[in-house]
Design an enzyme around this catalytic site. Structure first.
Site, PDB file in Angstrom:
ATOM      1  N   HIS A  91       0.867  -1.172   0.000  1.00  0.00           N
ATOM      2  CA  HIS A  91       0.000   0.000   0.000  1.00  0.00           C
ATOM      3  C   HIS A  91       0.904   1.223   0.000  1.00  0.00           C
ATOM      4  O   HIS A  91       2.138   1.103   0.059  1.00  0.00           O
ATOM      5  CB  HIS A  91      -0.975  -0.007   1.178  1.00  0.00           C
ATOM      6  CG  HIS A  91      -0.341   0.027   2.534  1.00  0.00           C
ATOM      7  ND1 HIS A  91       0.511  -0.957   2.989  1.00  0.00           N
ATOM      8  CD2 HIS A  91      -0.432   0.925   3.550  1.00  0.00           C
ATOM      9  CE1 HIS A  91       0.903  -0.668   4.225  1.00  0.00           C
ATOM     10  NE2 HIS A  91       0.354   0.468   4.577  1.00  0.00           N
ATOM     11  N   HIS A  93       1.137   3.952   2.094  1.00  0.00           N
ATOM     12  CA  HIS A  93       1.430   4.737   3.283  1.00  0.00           C
ATOM     13  C   HIS A  93       2.929   5.026   3.354  1.00  0.00           C
ATOM     14  O   HIS A  93       3.757   4.225   2.917  1.00  0.00           O
ATOM     15  CB  HIS A  93       0.956   4.012   4.537  1.00  0.00           C
ATOM     16  CG  HIS A  93      -0.529   4.098   4.732  1.00  0.00           C
ATOM     17  ND1 HIS A  93      -1.171   3.566   5.821  1.00  0.00           N
ATOM     18  CD2 HIS A  93      -1.506   4.671   3.967  1.00  0.00           C
ATOM     19  CE1 HIS A  93      -2.479   3.805   5.733  1.00  0.00           C
ATOM     20  NE2 HIS A  93      -2.693   4.464   4.616  1.00  0.00           N
ATOM     21  N   ASP A  95       5.339   4.974   5.456  1.00  0.00           N
ATOM     22  CA  ASP A  95       6.361   4.110   6.055  1.00  0.00           C
ATOM     23  C   ASP A  95       6.690   2.909   5.179  1.00  0.00           C
ATOM     24  O   ASP A  95       7.638   2.175   5.480  1.00  0.00           O
ATOM     25  CB  ASP A  95       5.945   3.665   7.464  1.00  0.00           C
ATOM     26  CG  ASP A  95       4.611   2.945   7.509  1.00  0.00           C
ATOM     27  OD1 ASP A  95       3.642   3.463   6.925  1.00  0.00           O
ATOM     28  OD2 ASP A  95       4.520   1.877   8.149  1.00  0.00           O
ATOM     29  N   HIS A  96       5.944   2.721   4.094  1.00  0.00           N
ATOM     30  CA  HIS A  96       6.225   1.620   3.168  1.00  0.00           C
ATOM     31  C   HIS A  96       6.887   2.088   1.875  1.00  0.00           C
ATOM     32  O   HIS A  96       7.286   1.256   1.062  1.00  0.00           O
ATOM     33  CB  HIS A  96       4.941   0.849   2.859  1.00  0.00           C
ATOM     34  CG  HIS A  96       4.409   0.104   4.040  1.00  0.00           C
ATOM     35  ND1 HIS A  96       4.447  -1.267   4.149  1.00  0.00           N
ATOM     36  CD2 HIS A  96       3.847   0.550   5.191  1.00  0.00           C
ATOM     37  CE1 HIS A  96       3.929  -1.634   5.308  1.00  0.00           C
ATOM     38  NE2 HIS A  96       3.550  -0.542   5.954  1.00  0.00           N
ATOM     39  N   HIS A 181      -6.845  -2.706   5.851  1.00  0.00           N
ATOM     40  CA  HIS A 181      -5.971  -1.800   6.597  1.00  0.00           C
ATOM     41  C   HIS A 181      -6.744  -0.613   7.187  1.00  0.00           C
ATOM     42  O   HIS A 181      -6.168   0.395   7.540  1.00  0.00           O
ATOM     43  CB  HIS A 181      -4.838  -1.314   5.693  1.00  0.00           C
ATOM     44  CG  HIS A 181      -3.717  -0.642   6.431  1.00  0.00           C
ATOM     45  ND1 HIS A 181      -3.341  -0.995   7.711  1.00  0.00           N
ATOM     46  CD2 HIS A 181      -2.891   0.376   6.069  1.00  0.00           C
ATOM     47  CE1 HIS A 181      -2.327  -0.230   8.090  1.00  0.00           C
ATOM     48  NE2 HIS A 181      -2.046   0.611   7.119  1.00  0.00           N
ATOM     49  N   ASP A 204       0.169  -4.743   5.814  1.00  0.00           N
ATOM     50  CA  ASP A 204      -0.498  -4.178   6.977  1.00  0.00           C
ATOM     51  C   ASP A 204      -1.970  -4.544   6.936  1.00  0.00           C
ATOM     52  O   ASP A 204      -2.683  -4.174   5.997  1.00  0.00           O
ATOM     53  CB  ASP A 204      -0.363  -2.653   6.985  1.00  0.00           C
ATOM     54  CG  ASP A 204       1.006  -2.198   7.430  1.00  0.00           C
ATOM     55  OD1 ASP A 204       1.896  -3.063   7.576  1.00  0.00           O
ATOM     56  OD2 ASP A 204       1.194  -0.982   7.626  1.00  0.00           O
ATOM     57  N   HIS A 271       7.052  -5.803  10.621  1.00  0.00           N
ATOM     58  CA  HIS A 271       6.274  -4.570  10.812  1.00  0.00           C
ATOM     59  C   HIS A 271       5.777  -4.554  12.258  1.00  0.00           C
ATOM     60  O   HIS A 271       4.581  -4.478  12.547  1.00  0.00           O
ATOM     61  CB  HIS A 271       5.110  -4.474   9.826  1.00  0.00           C
ATOM     62  CG  HIS A 271       4.518  -3.096   9.745  1.00  0.00           C
ATOM     63  ND1 HIS A 271       3.644  -2.607  10.689  1.00  0.00           N
ATOM     64  CD2 HIS A 271       4.673  -2.098   8.844  1.00  0.00           C
ATOM     65  CE1 HIS A 271       3.270  -1.373  10.369  1.00  0.00           C
ATOM     66  NE2 HIS A 271       3.908  -1.041   9.244  1.00  0.00           N
TER      67      HIS A 271
END
Length: 340
Positions: A91, A93, A95-96, A181, A204, A271
């Protein structure tokens, strides 16, 4: 006891799975190698960098997500970042994808990457890539300066995906499936098949039947987790914050359910998000909660740069290798896998 040995001792409960401190040798063609490049969430943590997982099989190097510090962690894992050109996003977001610009630019400019990137991700991936290229448009002026960083190797082929097979080359098949998510943004997990071996990455998600279905009897299931210490839960106002996080990430109870239903050969936590007051809580309380909720199979609390080799007979887990003697990676000729 060293951190890795402690995490391994807490989590592993199967004789068929062995931990070894020896440096991992290059895999044979029928093996699958999984490197937990980064095992953290969005928190800034001195030992866990952003989430990223590398799967090597059939001569392919496939990177799943590109969190904070991914290039550094690849280098410390003795993987030359110039060789990592196929990236699958669960996805979008931050932090990815925080490490994506560095993975795009540095191996091209500094290490003579000689092929473009290929990126697969959910709807919105093409827009994200376009924005990244606009933000870092100045790098195109560097093309040809060193005589080898050709501008065409800065190209990015971005493919937006749904459910189903998204990659099938050299015997390696990647299948995407929807996960939950919490905020409505599209998010997927991935199943990787090669030579009878199966690796599943949850991405996630909260508990998801799709994860369980993809991972039934898999060799490896890598699942996210968020744990809340008793002291954190007891503080005023914690319930509202906990509910917000719990709508996006799997609790230890949900992870225990997913692991118990899927019964992988090895269950792995990555994660990893820990909520506690001091910021110094160990991993024990997450593992204990998973065990308390009924999962008693083989399990590993992931650490950055852990290497997992999988074949039909056994699964070997290698702790992170020392980094103090790694050579500077500033040219295209360094052989990282030959470093001590």
């Amino acid at each position: 006891m060293a951190p890795f040995a402690r995490a391994f001792a807490i989590g592993i409960a199967a004789l068929a799975i062995a931990a070894t401190s020896a440096a991992p040798a290059r895999c044979a063609d029928d093996h699958v190698r999984v490197t937990l490049v980064g095992t953290g969430g969005p928190e800034i943590n001195p030992t866990r960098f952003g989430y990223s997982t590398l799967v090597e099989a059939g001569g392919e190097k496939l990177l799943f997500d590109a969190g904070r510090g991914v290039v550094q962690r690849l280098y410390e894992s003795r993987v030359n970042p110039r060789e990592v050109t196929k990236i699958f996003l669960t996805h979008l977001h931050n932090d990815h994808i925080e490490g994506l610009p560095t993975l795009w630019i540095t191996p091209w400019f500094l290490l003579a990457r000689d092929q473009p990137l290929e990126i697969w991700g959910p709807p919105g991936t093409q827009k994200m890539v376009k924005g990244m290229r606009e933000m870092f448009s100045d790098v195109e002026k560097r093309g040809g300066v060193n005589g080898f960083n050709k501008i065409e190797y800065m190209d990015i082929k971005a493919e937006e995906i749904g459910e189903g097979t998204v990659y099938d080359r050299n015997g390696v098949k990647v299948t995407a499936f929807k996960v939950s998510h919490g905020d409505g943004d599209p998010a997927v997990g991935y199943r990787i098949d090669y030579g009878g071996r199966v690796v599943v990455l949850s991405g996630d998600t909260v508990y998801s039947p799709n994860v369980v279905a993809a991972a039934k009897g898999a060799d490896l299931l890598v699942h996210n987790v968020v744990g809340f210490s008793d002291a954190w839960v007891a503080r005023p106002g914690a319930e509202k914050q906990r509910n917000a996080v719990a709508s996006k990430l799997a609790s230890p109870e949900q992870v225990a359910r997913a692991f118990s239903e899927a019964t992988p050969r090895l269950a792995v936590l990555s994660h990893i998000v820990k909520k506690d007051l001091s910021g110094r809580a160990g991993d024990d309380f997450i593992v204990q909660q998973i065990r308390k909720n009924g999962y008693n199979g083989p399990m590993l609390m992931g650490e950055d740069r852990t290497v997992i080799d999988i074949d039909a007979k056994d699964i070997k887990v290698h702790p992170p290798q020392p980094t103090d003697k790694l050579p500077d990676l500033d040219n295209r000729n360094v052989k990282l896998d030959e470093a001590p």
